[in-house]
Write a protein that holds these residues in place. Sequence first.
Motif, PDB file in Angstrom:
ATOM      1  N   VAL A  40       0.846  -1.191   0.000  1.00 35.14           N
ATOM      2  CA  VAL A  40       0.000   0.000   0.000  1.00 35.14           C
ATOM      3  C   VAL A  40       0.883   1.244   0.000  1.00 35.14           C
ATOM      4  O   VAL A  40       1.691   1.440   0.914  1.00 35.14           O
ATOM      5  N   ASP A  41       0.747   2.054  -1.028  1.00 35.08           N
ATOM      6  CA  ASP A  41       1.477   3.326  -1.092  1.00 35.08           C
ATOM      7  C   ASP A  41       0.614   4.401  -0.446  1.00 35.08           C
ATOM      8  O   ASP A  41      -0.399   4.813  -1.000  1.00 35.08           O
ATOM      9  N   THR A  48       8.551   5.739  -4.463  1.00 35.12           N
ATOM     10  CA  THR A  48       8.019   4.507  -3.874  1.00 35.12           C
ATOM     11  C   THR A  48       6.981   3.863  -4.774  1.00 35.12           C
ATOM     12  O   THR A  48       7.066   2.658  -5.085  1.00 35.12           O
ATOM     13  N   TYR A  49       5.996   4.614  -5.226  1.00 35.42           N
ATOM     14  CA  TYR A  49       4.943   4.015  -6.042  1.00 35.42           C
ATOM     15  C   TYR A  49       5.494   3.535  -7.382  1.00 35.42           C
ATOM     16  O   TYR A  49       5.082   2.479  -7.883  1.00 35.42           O
ATOM     17  N   ARG A  50       6.410   4.272  -7.973  1.00 42.75           N
ATOM     18  CA  ARG A  50       6.978   3.871  -9.257  1.00 42.75           C
ATOM     19  C   ARG A  50       7.678   2.513  -9.127  1.00 42.75           C
ATOM     20  O   ARG A  50       7.539   1.642  -9.998  1.00 42.75           O
ATOM     21  N   LEU A  63       0.036  -7.263  -5.149  1.00 39.34           N
ATOM     22  CA  LEU A  63      -1.074  -6.333  -5.332  1.00 39.34           C
ATOM     23  C   LEU A  63      -0.638  -4.982  -4.794  1.00 39.34           C
ATOM     24  O   LEU A  63      -0.222  -4.870  -3.635  1.00 39.34           O
ATOM     25  N   VAL A  64      -0.701  -3.952  -5.621  1.00 36.57           N
ATOM     26  CA  VAL A  64      -0.296  -2.606  -5.219  1.00 36.57           C
ATOM     27  C   VAL A  64      -1.528  -1.721  -5.117  1.00 36.57           C
ATOM     28  O   VAL A  64      -2.329  -1.645  -6.048  1.00 36.57           O
ATOM     29  N   ILE A  65      -1.666  -1.065  -3.995  1.00 35.73           N
ATOM     30  CA  ILE A  65      -2.781  -0.140  -3.763  1.00 35.73           C
ATOM     31  C   ILE A  65      -2.196   1.253  -3.558  1.00 35.73           C
ATOM     32  O   ILE A  65      -1.372   1.459  -2.656  1.00 35.73           O
ATOM     33  N   SER A  75      -5.080   3.723   8.287  1.00 29.93           N
ATOM     34  CA  SER A  75      -5.900   3.655   7.081  1.00 29.93           C
ATOM     35  C   SER A  75      -5.219   2.856   5.986  1.00 29.93           C
ATOM     36  O   SER A  75      -5.873   2.136   5.230  1.00 29.93           O
ATOM     37  N   ALA A  76      -3.883   2.982   5.887  1.00 26.51           N
ATOM     38  CA  ALA A  76      -3.154   2.195   4.898  1.00 26.51           C
ATOM     39  C   ALA A  76      -3.274   0.704   5.203  1.00 26.51           C
ATOM     40  O   ALA A  76      -3.466  -0.118   4.297  1.00 26.51           O
ATOM     41  N   LEU A  77      -3.171   0.338   6.463  1.00 23.76           N
ATOM     42  CA  LEU A  77      -3.353  -1.060   6.839  1.00 23.76           C
ATOM     43  C   LEU A  77      -4.779  -1.522   6.547  1.00 23.76           C
ATOM     44  O   LEU A  77      -4.993  -2.643   6.074  1.00 23.76           O
ATOM     45  N   ALA A  78      -5.758  -0.657   6.834  1.00 24.03           N
ATOM     46  CA  ALA A  78      -7.154  -1.015   6.554  1.00 24.03           C
ATOM     47  C   ALA A  78      -7.355  -1.279   5.069  1.00 24.03           C
ATOM     48  O   ALA A  78      -8.061  -2.222   4.679  1.00 24.03           O
TER      49      ALA A  78
END
Length: 325
Positions: A40-41, A48-50, A63-65, A75-78
């Motif tokens: 999760v980004d 990081t996301y790239r 799986l990338v979110i 919230s990122a963990l959720a």
Amino acid sequence: MPKYSIVVPFHNEEENVTTLYDRVKHVMEQVGESFEMVFVDDGSRDRTYRLLEEIAAVDSRVLVIKLRRNFGQTSALAAGFDHSQGDFILAMDGDLQHDPNEIPNFLNKLEEGYDVVSGWRSQRGDNFILRRIPSRAANWLMAKLSGVNIHDFGTTFKAYRREVIQNIPLYGEMHRFIPALASWFGASICEIPISNPKREFGKSHYGISRTIRVFFDLLTIRFLLRYMTRPLHFFGAIGAFGVLAGGGLSFWLLLLKIITGQHVMVAHGPMFVVAGVLILAGIQMMGIGLLGELQVRHFHTSAHRAPYAVDRILRLRSSEESLLQ
């Protein structure tokens, strides 16, 4: 469907992304069961996301979110928990301060039948005054107030059964209280020691202000554990005390007026005001309790609302991965 889901939130961790992916993949392949990695980004502003995007392009188990902004670790963990598919879910930080080689220890405890397995940083290497002493005090208070006898609530390195974690609503900074909330649902919890290596790249996103916020969260979790489904018991008790105290003072002033005939406002003006304020405040507190009961009813009947907003989700299909090979 994968058996295990490894959920990792990232926020400006470009130096650690690739290394963490390689190490987690190596460990999970050694485990020998089906798995997925949910990255999760959380609104990163660096590469990081790239880098996560490049990893997802070559591995269908990733799986990338990408969240639209920085919503915070809870919230990122959720987001990761909601989009994971494994029967067993393990969460860890993306800064390499959690050793992926310890993942099998968590999974073994889940296989033994525990619902929640929590990591315990028994030997911490961070600053003694600014981090370790406040952390020990906060953890001691959490254990006493929640009734869950574990040493380390703050670490993200934990493993859960899906049926347990999906029943726990996460918002604010509640991720550190997951064991306490899980115990409310009757979950079995155990703790295992973990290493706490120093951060090699990047800098920590936490400071002493985080510890201060934890103490306020303690009040919240104490209230939730005892009165989450019955707020009227808390506010109603305070309100009833106020009404009874104010009513008692008013009755005493009335008797003085009848027996002695003295002017109450002249002789006992402040006490008369206090009695009126106690009665009104008591009625208001009971009204708040009733409103809380309505909120509880609404909570149990309303649709699920996520505490985050997803920008995009990436996953390589297995058929596409075979073509790349």
